[in-house]
Design an enzyme around this catalytic site. Structure first.
Site, PDB file in Angstrom:
ATOM      1  N   GLY A  56       0.819  -1.209   0.000  1.00 47.13           N
ATOM      2  CA  GLY A  56       0.000   0.000   0.000  1.00 47.13           C
ATOM      3  C   GLY A  56       0.849   1.254   0.000  1.00 47.13           C
ATOM      4  O   GLY A  56       0.539   2.245   0.666  1.00 47.13           O
ATOM      5  N   ALA A  57       1.923   1.229  -0.787  1.00 44.02           N
ATOM      6  CA  ALA A  57       2.936   2.291  -0.736  1.00 44.02           C
ATOM      7  C   ALA A  57       2.621   3.480  -1.636  1.00 44.02           C
ATOM      8  O   ALA A  57       3.382   4.447  -1.655  1.00 44.02           O
ATOM      9  CB  ALA A  57       4.303   1.724  -1.115  1.00 44.02           C
ATOM     10  N   ASN A  58       1.521   3.438  -2.383  1.00 44.10           N
ATOM     11  CA  ASN A  58       1.274   4.508  -3.348  1.00 44.10           C
ATOM     12  C   ASN A  58       0.610   5.735  -2.726  1.00 44.10           C
ATOM     13  O   ASN A  58       0.520   6.787  -3.364  1.00 44.10           O
ATOM     14  CB  ASN A  58       0.406   4.006  -4.497  1.00 44.10           C
ATOM     15  CG  ASN A  58      -0.901   3.424  -4.030  1.00 44.10           C
ATOM     16  OD1 ASN A  58      -0.947   2.240  -3.717  1.00 44.10           O
ATOM     17  ND2 ASN A  58      -1.958   4.220  -3.964  1.00 44.10           N
ATOM     18  N   GLY A  60      -0.942   7.693   1.347  1.00 41.62           N
ATOM     19  CA  GLY A  60      -1.146   7.639   2.780  1.00 41.62           C
ATOM     20  C   GLY A  60       0.086   7.266   3.579  1.00 41.62           C
ATOM     21  O   GLY A  60       1.214   7.660   3.270  1.00 41.62           O
ATOM     22  N   ILE A  61      -0.132   6.460   4.626  1.00 44.16           N
ATOM     23  CA  ILE A  61       0.943   6.052   5.525  1.00 44.16           C
ATOM     24  C   ILE A  61       2.029   5.298   4.765  1.00 44.16           C
ATOM     25  O   ILE A  61       3.225   5.525   4.985  1.00 44.16           O
ATOM     26  CB  ILE A  61       0.374   5.183   6.663  1.00 44.16           C
ATOM     27  CG1 ILE A  61      -0.475   6.043   7.610  1.00 44.16           C
ATOM     28  CG2 ILE A  61       1.490   4.495   7.445  1.00 44.16           C
ATOM     29  CD1 ILE A  61      -1.208   5.255   8.669  1.00 44.16           C
ATOM     30  N   GLY A  62       1.641   4.407   3.859  1.00 42.52           N
ATOM     31  CA  GLY A  62       2.617   3.618   3.132  1.00 42.52           C
ATOM     32  C   GLY A  62       3.578   4.459   2.321  1.00 42.52           C
ATOM     33  O   GLY A  62       4.783   4.176   2.266  1.00 42.52           O
ATOM     34  N   SER A 185      -5.111  -1.490  14.040  1.00 40.60           N
ATOM     35  CA  SER A 185      -6.002  -0.355  14.285  1.00 40.60           C
ATOM     36  C   SER A 185      -6.527  -0.452  15.707  1.00 40.60           C
ATOM     37  O   SER A 185      -6.722  -1.543  16.249  1.00 40.60           O
ATOM     38  CB  SER A 185      -7.170  -0.379  13.297  1.00 40.60           C
ATOM     39  OG  SER A 185      -8.193   0.522  13.699  1.00 40.60           O
ATOM     40  N   TYR A 211     -14.158  -4.752   9.004  1.00 36.19           N
ATOM     41  CA  TYR A 211     -12.865  -4.064   9.170  1.00 36.19           C
ATOM     42  C   TYR A 211     -12.322  -4.297  10.575  1.00 36.19           C
ATOM     43  O   TYR A 211     -11.146  -4.639  10.760  1.00 36.19           O
ATOM     44  CB  TYR A 211     -13.033  -2.570   8.902  1.00 36.19           C
ATOM     45  CG  TYR A 211     -11.772  -1.762   9.132  1.00 36.19           C
ATOM     46  CD1 TYR A 211     -10.782  -1.692   8.154  1.00 36.19           C
ATOM     47  CD2 TYR A 211     -11.565  -1.083  10.332  1.00 36.19           C
ATOM     48  CE1 TYR A 211      -9.619  -0.972   8.372  1.00 36.19           C
ATOM     49  CE2 TYR A 211     -10.403  -0.355  10.558  1.00 36.19           C
ATOM     50  CZ  TYR A 211      -9.438  -0.298   9.570  1.00 36.19           C
ATOM     51  OH  TYR A 211      -8.286   0.417   9.791  1.00 36.19           O
TER      52      TYR A 211
END
Length: 330
Positions: A56-58, A60-62, A185, A211
């Site tokens: 998920g690096a594209n 936000g946090i990533g 989370s 979630y």
């Protein structure tokens, strides 16, 4: 008109007072974050010669985590579902750090077939992996099934990290000293354990509870990974970044997105949310620490009760191995 009257009618009207209160509240929240969190700027860790994989690096946090790891000399693999969005993120990180060593890998964490293909490619490119950040997640809405028949949220948030970490175990152990970080989370405390949820069955789920439950499972399996990898040089921990305004909200209904936009004045941005993840990635004092759950303030706290039960974790492990066919020759 007297000066006091001018101030009261034009400067200190209800709208102005509200704006000032919002500003002061926002400022207090920012100051609170700074006093509660580990100071990234005072961490001397250099990652030259190390390889890091961030899912998920594209955005936000990533993306923030990837940029900081690259800035510190790591060879960073951006593991992204969308090649186009991944390319944009890679270009932005490269522009911010000219000497950054980056690789883009395409992987859909909701698809076991995609994960296996990605892992085969990755192990050819990177026989040793020093850091794996399981960050990619979806919000749980809308409820949909993957082509493999799994609930999209459980598949992405739990099954994907479980399978990927197992497939990369050899590369992590070959690194000599490696860390796996599962981004959980605080909402994991609202979930409950039902292994049948993994296959789209199980007990009924209320709004967004898929979630919550998926993050509970991720937190629970962290301890089981730590027990199984004890003595290998690989540590596995989980962390809650806090409530962060990121693109994970984009799938929510409009009225929820609007609510999050309003609250974004008071909750963390991705840079602040990345801080606890970077703490687990970089802090030297965490060498050898494994199987722990860290709060948004970078301290060890107990997770939900179900995530502390080793028998629950063992049942979850067995169910996950069966689901992902890890008990069969790949």
């Amino acid at each position: 008109m007297p000066l006091w009257s001018l101030l009261s009618t034009q400067v200190w009207g209800p709208g102005s007072v509200l704006l000032i209160l919002v500003f002061l509240l926002r400022l207090s929240v920012q100051l609170w974050h700074k006093t509660q969190l580990w100071d990234l700027q005072h961490c001397p860790t250099d990652l030259t010669g190390k390889t890091a994989v961030v899912t998920g690096a594209n955005s936000g946090i990533g993306k923030v985590v990837s940029q900081e790891l690259a800035r510190r000399g790591a060879r960073v693999v951006l593991a992204c579902r969308s090649r186009e969005r991944g390319q944009r993120a890679l270009a932005e990180i490269q522009a911010a750090s000219k000497d950054a060593s980056l690789l883009l890998g395409e992987v859909d964490l909701s698809s076991m077939a995609s994960i296996r293909s990605f892992a085969r490619w990755l192990l050819q490119e990177c026989p040793e992996i020093h850091l794996l950040v399981n960050n990619a997640a979806v919000c749980g809405i809308p409820r949909t099934l993957t082509p493999e028949g799994l609930d999209l949220t459980f598949a992405t948030n739990y099954v994907g990290p479980f399978l990927l970490t197992n497939l990369l175990q050899g590369a992590l152990q070959r690194a000599g000293s490696a860390r796996v970080i599962n981004v959980s989370s605080s909402w994991q405390t609202q979930g409950y354990f039902d292994e049948e949820h993994l296959t789209g069955a199980g007990g009924p789920l209320t709004f967004n509870q898929n979630y919550f439950c998926s993050k509970l499972l991720l937190t629970s399996i962290t301890g089981e990974f730590a027990r199984r990898l004890q003595g290998t040089g690989v540590t596995v921990n989980s962390v809650e970044p806090g409530v962060v305004y990121t693109e994970i909200m984009r799938m929510l209904p409009l009225y929820y997105r609007f609510s999050f936009w309003i609250s974004s004045f008071f909750i963390k941005d991705p840079t602040q949310g990345a801080n606890p993840v970077l703490y687990l990635s970089l802090a030297k004092e965490l060498d050898g620490i494994s199987g722990k759950y860290f709060s948004r303030s970078c301290v060890i706290i107990p997770p939900a009760k179900a995530a502390q039960d080793p028998q629950v974790a063992q049942r979850l492990w067995n169910a996950s191995v069966k689901l992902t066919n890890l008990d069969k020759v790949d």
